[in-house]
Design an enzyme around this catalytic site. Sequence first.
Site, PDB file in Angstrom:
ATOM      1  N   GLU A 155      37.553  24.515   0.071  1.00 57.04           N
ATOM      2  CA  GLU A 155      38.906  24.054  -0.292  1.00 57.04           C
ATOM      3  C   GLU A 155      39.788  24.068   0.965  1.00 57.04           C
ATOM      4  O   GLU A 155      39.652  24.959   1.811  1.00 57.04           O
ATOM      5  CB  GLU A 155      39.462  25.045  -1.331  1.00 57.04           C
ATOM      6  N   LYS A 168      43.580  19.150  -7.728  1.00 57.59           N
ATOM      7  CA  LYS A 168      43.355  20.414  -8.438  1.00 57.59           C
ATOM      8  C   LYS A 168      44.259  20.548  -9.670  1.00 57.59           C
ATOM      9  O   LYS A 168      45.490  20.474  -9.561  1.00 57.59           O
ATOM     10  CB  LYS A 168      43.592  21.572  -7.463  1.00 57.59           C
ATOM     11  N   CYS A 194      38.089  25.596  -6.669  1.00 55.72           N
ATOM     12  CA  CYS A 194      38.360  27.026  -6.734  1.00 55.72           C
ATOM     13  C   CYS A 194      38.761  27.530  -8.123  1.00 55.72           C
ATOM     14  O   CYS A 194      37.934  27.647  -8.997  1.00 55.72           O
ATOM     15  CB  CYS A 194      39.382  27.408  -5.670  1.00 55.72           C
TER      16      CYS A 194
END
Length: 271
Positions: free
Chosen positions: A45, A117, A150
């Site tokens: 990330e 995200k 993540c």
Amino acid sequence: MTRTRMRVGFYQFAPVLGDVEANRRAIRRALAHPDAEGALIVLPELATSGYLFTSREALRRVAEPVPGPTTALLQEIARARGSHIVVGLPELDRRTGKLYNSAVLVGPEGVLAHYRKAHLFNEEKLLFERGDTPFPLCAIGGVRVGLLICFDHYFPEAARTLALRGAQIVCHPSNLVLPGRGQLTSRVRALENRVFWVLANRWGREEQNGRALSYTGESQIVAPDGTVLAKAPPEGDALNVVEVDPAQALDKRVTEHNDLFEDRRPDLYEL
Ligand code: ACM
């Protein structure tokens, strides 16, 4: 046509906070390794920028559009090496001026999948907009590959959604800070969905304006039965690539009488 074997891997490293050029150089160097040739390689990330930004202004200075300079570099590498690359980067949407924590899958043809995200972690909420695009899926030689980032690992619905849509390999660029959590959930998500999982985590420590974060490394590649096929140490750069049979992820049977997807009971679930 679905291929029978595929090489998948990760490059774990410690991006330098705010130094995009140095991080792109590190990525270029790693992807030049013979092991990366012809493989699907997942990077962490925010691999171009580092993570611990404490203001939108500082983040904006390192953010870039998609497609943009990093995806152009990765496309050049993918063309030269016959590879596919997943990278996490801070994205600037030039149209709206908004910042996203994004992941992109780049192949010789260019950008194949783009994800913003959806589940922002902690102070990311002060810096980034929440992504609203569906969890992305694309095909590489007939093998369906999905992207998460993540903290998405805490939300089983995200991986399940990808798996129900046919994902065989989930790529998971990360900057994990809670020891052992993502390493545990990536095995569980792989097992409960019978998919391959590539967790590419960063390592190292960042300090900025009196704040500090330590990242947990231990990137790993997990098979659909939860077996760890390769694992990096908690600290240190590591390029790991393994050969897998993605067709294994199409078979959702766990016993003679159980198929993970056919046995689901959505009539009992609140989702
Ligand atoms: C995280 O989502 N970077 C923990």
